[in-house]
Structures are given as structure tokens and as C-alpha cells.
Design a protein around this motif. Structure first.
Motif, mmCIF file in Angstrom:
data_model
loop_
_atom_site.group_PDB
_atom_site.id
_atom_site.type_symbol
_atom_site.label_atom_id
_atom_site.label_comp_id
_atom_site.label_asym_id
_atom_site.label_seq_id
_atom_site.Cartn_x
_atom_site.Cartn_y
_atom_site.Cartn_z
ATOM 1 N N SER A 19 0.810 -1.216 0.000
ATOM 2 C CA SER A 19 0.000 0.000 0.000
ATOM 3 C C SER A 19 0.843 1.264 0.000
ATOM 4 O O SER A 19 0.319 2.354 -0.188
ATOM 5 C CB SER A 19 -0.902 0.009 1.232
ATOM 6 N N GLY A 20 2.146 1.125 0.257
ATOM 7 C CA GLY A 20 2.992 2.297 0.443
ATOM 8 C C GLY A 20 3.200 2.616 1.901
ATOM 9 O O GLY A 20 3.972 3.518 2.240
ATOM 10 N N SER A 74 5.609 -2.612 3.743
ATOM 11 C CA SER A 74 7.030 -2.440 3.411
ATOM 12 C C SER A 74 7.900 -3.358 4.256
ATOM 13 O O SER A 74 8.826 -4.004 3.746
ATOM 14 C CB SER A 74 7.441 -0.978 3.624
ATOM 15 N N VAL A 75 7.617 -3.446 5.561
ATOM 16 C CA VAL A 75 8.401 -4.322 6.433
ATOM 17 C C VAL A 75 8.101 -5.786 6.123
ATOM 18 O O VAL A 75 8.988 -6.642 6.208
ATOM 19 C CB VAL A 75 8.138 -3.992 7.912
ATOM 20 N N ALA A 76 6.863 -6.104 5.736
ATOM 21 C CA ALA A 76 6.562 -7.460 5.300
ATOM 22 C C ALA A 76 7.449 -7.847 4.122
ATOM 23 O O ALA A 76 7.998 -8.957 4.063
ATOM 24 C CB ALA A 76 5.087 -7.581 4.922
ATOM 25 N N THR A 77 7.624 -6.931 3.183
ATOM 26 C CA THR A 77 8.499 -7.181 2.034
ATOM 27 C C THR A 77 9.944 -7.358 2.477
ATOM 28 O O THR A 77 10.659 -8.251 1.988
ATOM 29 C CB THR A 77 8.392 -6.014 1.032
ATOM 30 N N ALA A 107 5.911 2.813 -2.084
ATOM 31 C CA ALA A 107 6.083 1.365 -2.250
ATOM 32 C C ALA A 107 7.214 1.068 -3.221
ATOM 33 O O ALA A 107 8.050 0.174 -2.979
ATOM 34 C CB ALA A 107 4.778 0.740 -2.741
ATOM 35 N N ARG A 108 7.253 1.806 -4.308
ATOM 36 C CA ARG A 108 8.316 1.590 -5.303
ATOM 37 C C ARG A 108 9.682 1.905 -4.699
ATOM 38 O O ARG A 108 10.677 1.212 -4.960
ATOM 39 C CB ARG A 108 8.056 2.461 -6.534
ATOM 40 N N ARG A 140 8.011 -0.547 13.078
ATOM 41 C CA ARG A 140 8.555 0.782 12.756
ATOM 42 C C ARG A 140 10.075 0.816 12.965
ATOM 43 O O ARG A 140 10.788 1.469 12.204
ATOM 44 C CB ARG A 140 7.872 1.847 13.617
ATOM 45 N N GLU A 141 10.559 0.115 13.977
ATOM 46 C CA GLU A 141 12.002 0.081 14.219
ATOM 47 C C GLU A 141 12.721 -0.625 13.073
ATOM 48 O O GLU A 141 13.791 -0.174 12.635
ATOM 49 C CB GLU A 141 12.288 -0.627 15.547
ATOM 50 N N LEU A 142 12.168 -1.708 12.577
ATOM 51 C CA LEU A 142 12.772 -2.397 11.436
ATOM 52 C C LEU A 142 12.792 -1.489 10.204
ATOM 53 O O LEU A 142 13.778 -1.471 9.453
ATOM 54 C CB LEU A 142 11.993 -3.677 11.126
ATOM 55 N N ALA A 143 11.722 -0.737 10.001
ATOM 56 C CA ALA A 143 11.674 0.190 8.868
ATOM 57 C C ALA A 143 12.709 1.298 9.029
ATOM 58 O O ALA A 143 13.381 1.696 8.050
ATOM 59 C CB ALA A 143 10.279 0.779 8.729
ATOM 60 N N ARG A 144 12.856 1.783 10.264
ATOM 61 C CA ARG A 144 13.840 2.848 10.506
ATOM 62 C C ARG A 144 15.252 2.333 10.264
ATOM 63 O O ARG A 144 16.073 3.013 9.626
ATOM 64 C CB ARG A 144 13.696 3.359 11.941
#
Length: 354
Positions: A2-3, A8-11, A51-52, A173-177
Motif C-alpha cells: 500500500s505504500g 514495506s516491512v513485510a516485504t 512502495a516503489r 517501525r524500528e525495522l523500517a527505521r
């Protein structure tokens, strides 16, 4: 994808597990201008770019699939029809059911992939005893989304992955950061994507051409209390904005499109003893024999309530709560649990008065 931060973290996790991953964002309708950056939806052009960007960071391919026709017929039109018939629909569940899972699973089969993975907070567990895949609540009970996924059948669950099921939102959120994603602190989507301003009546009028006439506001005994501005402007359980002065707060109990009446009453008089559920989908079980003690949600954020669930007829259930409930709305969904396991769920067809 979804963006947002969850998908994103699932990916990211799927990629770290060594799987062959392709990111997909869905184009669901054509009026992109209704989804500005200020809205809390999940469909703006910026979302596609977010997402891209994540896919570029991870070195995986990113595609946009055009599902506008499917979304229009199975979600938007169904949403309009339900409101016009006096029900209170949940288009997010229909979007999950008919677009993100049914249509996307078919695209998965067409392309020869093994799984569809999403950023939903839920867990998929295989039960060796029953030899069935089960949908379980997420580790993070505050983010659990099993309620909106009750419809997943065995074939779909067999080909699903939920990488976030054992994580908390803080951990995500920590993984994304740590990964440097641009959406690590992005706000969550909250509004219905195709009605970002929340004006359902205007949207339905513009799409269907239907007009909404005023009618009587009555209590459960039939006494007229005032005039409503069109049934579409009200939802079951609503308290504010009814427009009737009373000694005690009034709540919307029922909408009667056949007589154009809005039924309201005090809190105790708007509670129900149970619900009749249609179009039941089974998960951990393939059916319910007789009567079972389960816990039931009739709202997404609701704590599951103890209830007696009876197999009433073909794909129908009768659910009687151990304690009276308020705001059980036809058109919404009732989902039955045993512990943290989704047993079944379906659409509320009618309420059983207290």
C-alpha cells in the motif's frame, strides 16, 4: 504494498528470508485527485511511489496491477447498495475479500507464484490434528486484524503469508527505521479510500443519482420524536448528531428503508440479545454442529463477547450473547473465535431484540 510501513516491512522480512519477492501495488479506482496527501487513505500516487522506493532499496521488482473494474463492482457498488437498503457496510472487508485476496490470488496462480503476502497483523497456523490451516489473532492484540480476514478459506490460507503476525507495531517501525525506509514514520490509513472526506451521502448520490428524503424519527414504541434528513446520514449505534432533544442520550437502533423511519431510543432500549448471520464462511472448522460456546466480535475494535452460537440453517448462524450488546448493525460482520482462533464469520442479517 500500500505504500505504508506494514507492507514495506513485510516485504523486507520476506526478502531477508531468501524468498523470491515481487512487490505489487493495486490501482483500485481512477479519481486519484480525491486522494490527496492530506487524507488518511491508502491510495494516493505518493503511496505508489513510497512502495516503489522500498522495492528499489531492497532490489526487488515492483508492479502496479489495475483492479479498478473488480473494485468498482465488488466494493464500491456493493457499498452503495448496502447503504441504500438501510445496512451499514464495511467496504474494507469486501476489499480484502474480493480484491486483495480473491483477485490477487488468481493473479498469483496466473503468474506461477506460491504465495500472496500482506502486511496484515494476523497469524496462519497449520493444525496437525484437524489437518486444516487456521487464522489466529496477531501477537500484538492492539493491531490484530483477524476480524477483517475471517473470510479466508482453506485454499487461500494455504497460499498466504503474514510476516508481521508475531511482531508489534513498535518493532515494525524500528525495522523500517533501521532499513532506512522513507515511510518508517508514515501515518496509518484510516478513512475509506474512495470517500476520503467521509461524506458518504454525497458520494453515493454522485455515483447512483439517488436522492435521500427526510422522514420520521421514532422510538421503539413508535412515538414520533422528530425528523431525520435521510437515512443514509445515520449509522447504527450513533449518538451525536441525531437532532432530537431528550432527557437521556439517544442512540440509533434501526433504519427502516421501507417506511423511511429512523428508530432511536435510550441506551438500554437500543441493546440487542443477539444477531442472525448469513453467508457464513468457516475457518478452523468446516461447520458447526448444533450449539457451541464461542466469543464473538460484531465490530473491528470490539473485545470478543461470550455467546452461544447455533447453526440455524444453510450458511446461517444464530448468535445469542451472554450480555446484551449495542450497535449490532445489519450489513456489518460477526466473527466467532475460540480463544485466539477464528472459527467462522458472516454478515449480520438481522438483530434479536432484547
Amino acid at each position: 504494498m500500500s505504500g505504508g510501513v506494514d507492507s514495506s516491512v513485510a516485504t523486507l522480512l520476506l526478502h531477508s528470508w531468501g524468498l523470491e519477492v515481487q512487490g505489487v501495488t493495486l490501482k483500485l479506482f481512477n479519481n486519484e485527485t480525491s486522494c490527496s496527501l492530506e487524507t488518511k487513505t491508502c491510495c494516493s500516487l505518493q503511496d505508489v511511489e513510497d512502495a516503489r522506493s522500498v522495492c528499489v532499496d531492497l532490489g526487488v521488482s515492483h508492479y502496479v496491477f489495475n483492479f479498478t473494474k473488480t473494485f468498482g463492482t465488488t466494493v464500491i457498488d456493493k457499498f452503495c447498495d448496502a447503504y441504500l437498503s438501510g445496512e451499514t457496510p464495511n467496504p474494507c472487508i469486501d476489499c480484502n475479500r474480493f480484491v486483495k485476496f480473491e483477485a490477487l490470488q488468481q493473479r498469483r496462480r496466473d503468474l506461477g507464484f506460491d504465495y500472496v503476502a500482506t502486511g496484515h497483523y494476523a497469524r496462519r497456523i497449520y493444525n496437525d490434528d484437524t489437518q486444516r490451516f487456521e487464522l489466529h489473532t496477531a501477537f500484538d492484540e492492539h493491531k490484530d486484524q483477524s476480524y477483517v480476514l475471517f473470510h479466508l478459506d482453506q485454499d487461500t490460507l494455504r497460499h498466504m503469508l503474514f510476516p508481521l503476525g508475531d511482531l508489534t507495531k513498535t518493532q515494525v517501525r524500528e525495522l523500517a527505521r533501521e532499513a532506512g525506509f522513507i515511510n518508517a514514520q508514515k501515518q496509518e490509513s484510516q478513512d475509506i479510500c474512495f470517500v476520503p472526506d467521509g461524506n458518504y451521502a454525497a458520494f453515493i448520490h454522485n455515483r447512483t443519482g439517488k436522492t435521500f428524503t427526510p422522514g420520521a424519527i421514532v422510538n421503539r414504541e413508535g412515538k414520533r420524536l422528530g425528523t431525520h434528513q435521510g437515512l443514509i446520514h445515520y449509522t447504527i449505534g450513533q449518538r451525536k448528531g441525531i437532532g432530537v432533544a431528550a432527557a437521556q442520550p439517544l442512540y440509533v437502533y434501526e433504519k427502516r428503508p421501507e417506511t423511511n423511519e429512523l428508530v432511536v431510543d435510550t441506551d438500554m432500549k437500543t441493546q440487542c440479545r443477539g444477531v442472525i448471520v448469513r453467508d457464513v464462511t468457516y475457518g478452523a472448522l468446516d461447520h458447526i454442529d448444533g450449539t457451541q460456546q464461542l466469543s464473538v466480535k460484531t465490530h473491528y475494535r470490539q473485545k470478543a463477547q461470550d455467546a452461544v452460537v447455533t447453526n440455524a440453517s444453510n450458511k446461517r448462524l444464530r448468535i445469542e450473547f451472554c450480555a446484551p450488546q449495542r450497535a449490532c448493525a445489519p450489513g456489518q460482520f460477526a466473527v466467532c473465535y475460540r480463544g485466539d482462533t477464528v472459527i467462522c464469520g458472516g454478515t449480520i442479517e438481522d438483530i434479536i431484540p432484547e
